[in-house]
Design a protein around this motif. Sequence first.
Motif, PDB file in Angstrom:
ATOM      1  N   ARG A 167       2.505  18.999 -59.735  1.00  0.00           N
ATOM      2  CA  ARG A 167       1.151  18.440 -59.770  1.00  0.00           C
ATOM      3  C   ARG A 167       0.893  17.577 -61.003  1.00  0.00           C
ATOM      4  NH1 ARG A 167      -2.656  21.824 -62.658  1.00  0.00           N
ATOM      5  NH2 ARG A 167      -1.716  23.750 -63.412  1.00  0.00           N
TER       6      ARG A 167
ATOM      7  N   LYS B 125      -4.692  25.706 -48.467  1.00  0.00           N
ATOM      8  CA  LYS B 125      -5.653  24.851 -47.786  1.00  0.00           C
ATOM      9  C   LYS B 125      -6.257  23.853 -48.774  1.00  0.00           C
ATOM     10  CE  LYS B 125      -7.074  28.228 -44.311  1.00  0.00           C
ATOM     11  NZ  LYS B 125      -8.209  29.001 -43.740  1.00  0.00           N
ATOM     12  N   GLY B 126      -6.467  22.658 -48.267  1.00  0.00           N
ATOM     13  CA  GLY B 126      -7.192  21.665 -49.030  1.00  0.00           C
ATOM     14  C   GLY B 126      -8.662  21.694 -48.666  1.00  0.00           C
ATOM     15  N   ASP B 127      -9.301  20.541 -48.766  1.00  0.00           N
ATOM     16  CA  ASP B 127     -10.749  20.484 -48.558  1.00  0.00           C
ATOM     17  C   ASP B 127     -11.160  20.492 -47.085  1.00  0.00           C
ATOM     18  OD1 ASP B 127     -10.646  18.174 -51.264  1.00  0.00           O
ATOM     19  OD2 ASP B 127     -11.229  20.287 -51.341  1.00  0.00           O
TER      20      ASP B 127
ATOM     21  N   TYR C 162      -3.856  19.956 -46.498  1.00  0.00           N
ATOM     22  CA  TYR C 162      -3.046  21.083 -46.963  1.00  0.00           C
ATOM     23  C   TYR C 162      -2.091  20.570 -48.035  1.00  0.00           C
ATOM     24  CZ  TYR C 162      -3.944  24.908 -43.613  1.00  0.00           C
ATOM     25  OH  TYR C 162      -4.499  25.941 -42.900  1.00  0.00           O
ATOM     26  N   TYR C 163      -1.657  21.473 -48.896  1.00  0.00           N
ATOM     27  CA  TYR C 163      -0.616  21.121 -49.838  1.00  0.00           C
ATOM     28  C   TYR C 163       0.295  22.319 -50.077  1.00  0.00           C
ATOM     29  CZ  TYR C 163      -3.602  23.357 -53.411  1.00  0.00           C
ATOM     30  OH  TYR C 163      -4.365  24.230 -54.125  1.00  0.00           O
TER      31      TYR C 163
ATOM     32  N   TYR D 189      -2.838  14.267 -46.274  1.00  0.00           N
ATOM     33  CA  TYR D 189      -4.167  13.690 -46.436  1.00  0.00           C
ATOM     34  C   TYR D 189      -4.617  13.068 -45.116  1.00  0.00           C
ATOM     35  CZ  TYR D 189      -3.264  13.843 -51.473  1.00  0.00           C
ATOM     36  OH  TYR D 189      -2.986  14.247 -52.748  1.00  0.00           O
TER      37      TYR D 189
ATOM     38  N   TYR E  85       2.054  17.087 -49.759  1.00  0.00           N
ATOM     39  CA  TYR E  85       0.627  17.037 -49.476  1.00  0.00           C
ATOM     40  C   TYR E  85       0.386  16.341 -48.137  1.00  0.00           C
ATOM     41  CZ  TYR E  85       0.703  17.439 -54.593  1.00  0.00           C
ATOM     42  OH  TYR E  85       0.962  17.827 -55.891  1.00  0.00           O
TER      43      TYR E  85
ATOM     44  N   LYS F 140      -5.098  19.227 -57.116  1.00  0.00           N
ATOM     45  CA  LYS F 140      -5.669  18.255 -56.186  1.00  0.00           C
ATOM     46  C   LYS F 140      -6.036  16.945 -56.862  1.00  0.00           C
ATOM     47  CE  LYS F 140      -7.944  22.076 -53.813  1.00  0.00           C
ATOM     48  NZ  LYS F 140      -9.242  22.593 -53.348  1.00  0.00           N
TER      49      LYS F 140
ATOM     50  N   ARG G 259      -8.773  12.481 -48.041  1.00  0.00           N
ATOM     51  CA  ARG G 259      -9.178  13.879 -48.175  1.00  0.00           C
ATOM     52  C   ARG G 259      -7.974  14.768 -47.932  1.00  0.00           C
ATOM     53  NH1 ARG G 259     -14.088  14.618 -44.237  1.00  0.00           N
ATOM     54  NH2 ARG G 259     -12.901  13.129 -42.978  1.00  0.00           N
ATOM     55  N   LEU G 260      -7.856  15.806 -48.757  1.00  0.00           N
ATOM     56  CA  LEU G 260      -6.701  16.685 -48.732  1.00  0.00           C
ATOM     57  C   LEU G 260      -6.839  17.716 -47.631  1.00  0.00           C
ATOM     58  CD1 LEU G 260      -4.059  17.564 -50.171  1.00  0.00           C
ATOM     59  CD2 LEU G 260      -5.498  19.015 -51.619  1.00  0.00           C
TER      60      LEU G 260
END
Lengths: 108, 112
Positions: B97, B57-59, B47-48, B35, B33, A95, B44-45
Amino acid sequence: KNEVEQSPQNLTAQEGEFITINCSYSVGISALHWLQQHPGGGIVSLFMLSSGKKKHGRLIATINIQEKHSSLHITASHPRDSAVYICAVSEDTDKLIFGTGTRLQVFP
Amino acid sequence: DGGITQSPKYLFRKEGQNVTLSCEQNLNHDAMYWYRQDPGQGLRLIYYSQIVNDFQKGDIAEGYSVSREKKESFPLTVTSAQKNPTAFYLCASSRDRFYEQYFGPGTRLTVT
């Protein structure tokens, strides 16, 4: 407190001025990114760096890992440099953590 | 020309409807990704995905769903469970990444 802080939030300059945007972060990172977002919304990656300094045209990015700080410099600024500049860091994960951006306006 | 496309650029929906945002890349990137960007906040993330048929899941994943059936495509569905869906949505991709991310032009979603 945000993990990535940028300063200033807003910046105005006259064409030709030297510009500095700062980014401080509080986490351990594997890399730091500088991004540019134009008024239409699209984002372009400017730099990805993990140490030292990188230069591309009139743009220079530096990073000090010990101080957890990076700067983006624009030499001989031009109205077309007007954009939002975003700092983001990647920890040793998948991330990115983003700053809230610095809005730059360069006037002729 | 290699790049990332997102469509449409502007999208309007009524509350309670699901809507799917498209993201396609021809960069042969493995990672993709999604955002969300709101005024005054950093990206803000949501999904990736690091590889086909896998995603994490992201945040802020609640109220969103994704699929990754093809390497070049990573659509995002904003469901009616997302309490505040009006935002600017950006898709990005990277080799993995450890490499820089390339961003699409974004989709501005307005739900009324």
